[in-house]
Design a protein around this motif. Sequence first.
Motif, PDB file in Angstrom:
ATOM      1  N   VAL A  17       0.792  -1.075   0.088  1.00 16.87           N
ATOM      2  CA  VAL A  17       0.060   0.098  -0.041  1.00 16.87           C
ATOM      3  C   VAL A  17       0.933   1.246   0.093  1.00 16.87           C
ATOM      4  CG1 VAL A  17      -1.893   1.204   1.093  1.00 16.87           C
ATOM      5  CG2 VAL A  17      -1.566  -1.308   1.468  1.00 16.87           C
ATOM      6  N   MET A  43      -1.216  -1.423  -4.012  1.00 16.49           N
ATOM      7  CA  MET A  43      -2.466  -0.670  -3.940  1.00 16.49           C
ATOM      8  C   MET A  43      -1.949   0.662  -3.793  1.00 16.49           C
ATOM      9  SD  MET A  43      -5.590  -0.729  -1.052  1.00 16.49           S
ATOM     10  CE  MET A  43      -5.633  -2.597  -1.216  1.00 16.49           C
ATOM     11  N   ILE A  45      -2.628   4.847  -3.532  1.00 15.55           N
ATOM     12  CA  ILE A  45      -3.633   5.400  -3.203  1.00 15.55           C
ATOM     13  C   ILE A  45      -3.488   6.896  -3.730  1.00 15.55           C
ATOM     14  CG2 ILE A  45      -4.729   6.557  -1.185  1.00 15.55           C
ATOM     15  CD1 ILE A  45      -4.700   3.634  -1.170  1.00 15.55           C
ATOM     16  N   LEU A  53      -0.569   8.075   4.843  1.00 19.22           N
ATOM     17  CA  LEU A  53      -1.182   6.704   5.330  1.00 19.22           C
ATOM     18  C   LEU A  53      -0.701   6.490   6.641  1.00 19.22           C
ATOM     19  CD1 LEU A  53      -0.181   4.948   2.012  1.00 19.22           C
ATOM     20  CD2 LEU A  53      -2.576   5.736   2.525  1.00 19.22           C
ATOM     21  N   ILE A  65      -7.899  -3.431   2.684  1.00 18.21           N
ATOM     22  CA  ILE A  65      -6.870  -4.184   3.409  1.00 18.21           C
ATOM     23  C   ILE A  65      -7.589  -5.328   4.113  1.00 18.21           C
ATOM     24  CG2 ILE A  65      -5.134  -3.859   5.267  1.00 18.21           C
ATOM     25  CD1 ILE A  65      -4.793  -0.877   4.678  1.00 18.21           C
TER      26      ILE A  65
END
Length: 73
Positions: A17, A43, A45, A53, A65
């Motif tokens: 992420v 992933m 963002i 984050l 998640i």
Amino acid sequence: MPILTYIDEIKNAVLLVHGEKAHSCYFSKDAYEKLEGGNKELMLIPDAVHTDLYDQMDVIPFDKIEEFYKENF
């Protein structure tokens, strides 16, 4: 020794992420490309930087998640 030298030994599911605008985003992209298997996900963002984050509760994709963990563990 380069940090991704043994990445091909990882057999577990991996979720990366990363904020799309983070200065280190390239590293997650590189790691994702070197991971083997179908149990990996990158992933990104949108419009997020690295620190978004940490504590931006409206930016962190908790639902995605959770979904990844339910599918892979």
